[in-house]
Design an enzyme around this catalytic site. Structure first.
Site, mmCIF file in Angstrom:
data_model
loop_
_atom_site.group_PDB
_atom_site.id
_atom_site.type_symbol
_atom_site.label_atom_id
_atom_site.label_comp_id
_atom_site.label_asym_id
_atom_site.label_seq_id
_atom_site.Cartn_x
_atom_site.Cartn_y
_atom_site.Cartn_z
ATOM 1 N N GLY A 1 2.277 2.315 10.681
ATOM 2 C CA GLY A 1 3.238 3.407 10.526
ATOM 3 C C GLY A 1 3.899 3.826 11.823
ATOM 4 N N GLU B 1 -5.506 -4.874 10.482
ATOM 5 C CA GLU B 1 -4.498 -3.832 10.675
ATOM 6 C C GLU B 1 -4.803 -3.067 11.958
ATOM 7 O OE1 GLU B 1 -2.486 -2.723 6.710
ATOM 8 O OE2 GLU B 1 -4.164 -1.403 7.011
ATOM 9 N N HIS C 1 -9.462 1.262 4.720
ATOM 10 C CA HIS C 1 -8.200 1.462 5.450
ATOM 11 C C HIS C 1 -8.488 2.394 6.634
ATOM 12 C CE1 HIS C 1 -4.136 2.681 6.436
ATOM 13 N NE2 HIS C 1 -3.718 1.617 5.774
ATOM 14 N N GLY D 1 2.774 -1.189 4.279
ATOM 15 C CA GLY D 1 2.823 0.241 3.987
ATOM 16 C C GLY D 1 4.248 0.690 3.711
ATOM 17 N N GLY D 2 4.891 1.282 4.713
ATOM 18 C CA GLY D 2 6.211 1.882 4.535
ATOM 19 C C GLY D 2 7.227 0.987 3.835
ATOM 20 N N ASN E 1 0.868 -1.175 0.000
ATOM 21 C CA ASN E 1 0.000 0.000 0.000
ATOM 22 C C ASN E 1 0.906 1.226 0.000
ATOM 23 O OD1 ASN E 1 -1.809 2.060 0.471
ATOM 24 N ND2 ASN E 1 -2.172 1.526 2.630
ATOM 25 N N TRP E 2 1.008 1.857 -1.162
ATOM 26 C CA TRP E 2 1.941 2.991 -1.287
ATOM 27 C C TRP E 2 1.422 4.234 -0.561
ATOM 28 C CZ3 TRP E 2 3.682 3.142 -7.180
ATOM 29 C CH2 TRP E 2 4.428 1.995 -7.452
ATOM 30 N N LYS E 3 0.174 4.235 -0.190
ATOM 31 C CA LYS E 3 -0.462 5.442 0.377
ATOM 32 C C LYS E 3 -0.218 6.624 -0.572
ATOM 33 C CE LYS E 3 0.366 3.623 4.948
ATOM 34 N NZ LYS E 3 0.025 3.806 6.330
ATOM 35 N N SER F 1 3.296 -2.116 10.357
ATOM 36 C CA SER F 1 4.750 -2.137 10.584
ATOM 37 C C SER F 1 5.381 -3.498 10.299
ATOM 38 C CB SER F 1 5.073 -1.653 12.001
ATOM 39 O OG SER F 1 4.644 -0.308 12.172
ATOM 40 N N GLU G 1 -6.969 4.786 7.802
ATOM 41 C CA GLU G 1 -6.763 6.215 7.533
ATOM 42 C C GLU G 1 -7.992 6.813 6.860
ATOM 43 O OE1 GLU G 1 -3.003 5.728 5.508
ATOM 44 O OE2 GLU G 1 -2.062 5.213 7.422
#
Ligand code: PEP
Length: 256
Positions: A185, A179, A108, A241-242, A21-23, A220, A110
């Site tokens: 993150g 999640e 998600h 993610g990251g 997930n590149w966000k 994470s 967010e």
């Protein structure tokens, strides 16, 4: 409920599934470097995991162009619940399909937190995706306060309920990602045991015909913790993610 036709097929956990997930990250230039790195690494890899990336909408054409003909699939980070019409800023599942998207992340944390997405809306989005032929990646997870209050199962059950209410056929076509909000993150990962406990709870909620859908863990995940998480009975891969923004880390997670 039963007369809804789904163009996407059922999904099963036969292979580890790792979705990036590149966000809201990337540029044409940095995407190219990242994708080239992933493609090169996959060519020399063990092929044990199914890999996908979910990019921002404007980059889907680029991602489709670079990844066409590879074993890596791609998707979006959101999708509209509506087919078409006066929904400024929204992107429909049929539009995503024109860019050969296989996946759409829905719900998600967010988006639930910052865009006020309700549990019902998230289930509507999942249904819109599957109807058009795109597999929804349905995110659930509790906040730290909810965990500390002993409400993990209540929260997850409430997030799953509108999806389950739409019928077994949709659930069988859905990837579910656990999640925990406190792990996204933050560098704090759920322990493999904590994650497994929730995954087992989620699987127990699923109808008999959808017991084998992939359940991903996200929060994470890094190269050094992926193997122990993915080794748990009910963890079938990860939503990353990251670490999905660094080719060597994403590849290391996929081979974990
Ligand atoms: C995510 O955003 O879906 C996620 C899991 O992020 P991170 O891996 O950076 O915690």
């Amino acid at each position: 409920m039963t007369d809804v036709q789904y163009k996407s097929g059922p999904v099963t956990r036969s292979k580890t599934l790792v979705i990036g997930n590149w966000k809201m990250n990337g540029s044409l230039e940095s995407n190219r470097t990242l994708l080239d790195g992933i493609v090169a690494g996959v060519a020399g890899g063990d092929g044990k995991a199914t890999m996908a990336v979910c990019a921002p909408f404007p980059y889907l054409a680029q991602v489709a162009d670079v990844l066409a003909g590879t074993s890596i699939s791609w998707g979006a980070q959101d999708v509209s619940a509506h087919d078409k019409g006066a929904y400024t800023g929204e992107v429909s599942a049929s539009m995503l399909l024109e860019f050969n998207c296989s996946w759409a992340i829905v719900g998600h944390s967010e988006r639930r937190a910052m865009h006020g997405e309700t549990v019902e809306l998230v289930a509507d989005k999942a249904q819109a995706a599957a109807k058009a032929g795109i597999t929804p990646v349905f995110c659930v997870g509790e906040s730290l306060a909810e965990r500390e209050a002993g409400q993990v199962q209540t929260v997850i059950a409430a997030q799953l309920a509108p999806l389950l209410a739409k019928g077994d056929e949709l659930v069988a076509r859905t990837v579910i990602a656990y999640e925990p909000v406190w792990a996204i993150g933050t560098g704090k990962t759920a322990s493999p045991e904590q994650a497994q406990e929730v995954h087992a709870f989620i699987r127990a909620q699923l109808p008999t015909t959808a017991k084998e859908v992939p359940l991903l863990y996200g929060g994470s995940v890094k190269p050094d913790n992926a193997a122990t998480l993915f080794a748990m009975d009910d963890i079938d891969g990860g939503l990353i993610g990251g670490a999905a923004l660094v080719a060597k880390d994403f590849l290391a997670i996929a081979t974990a």
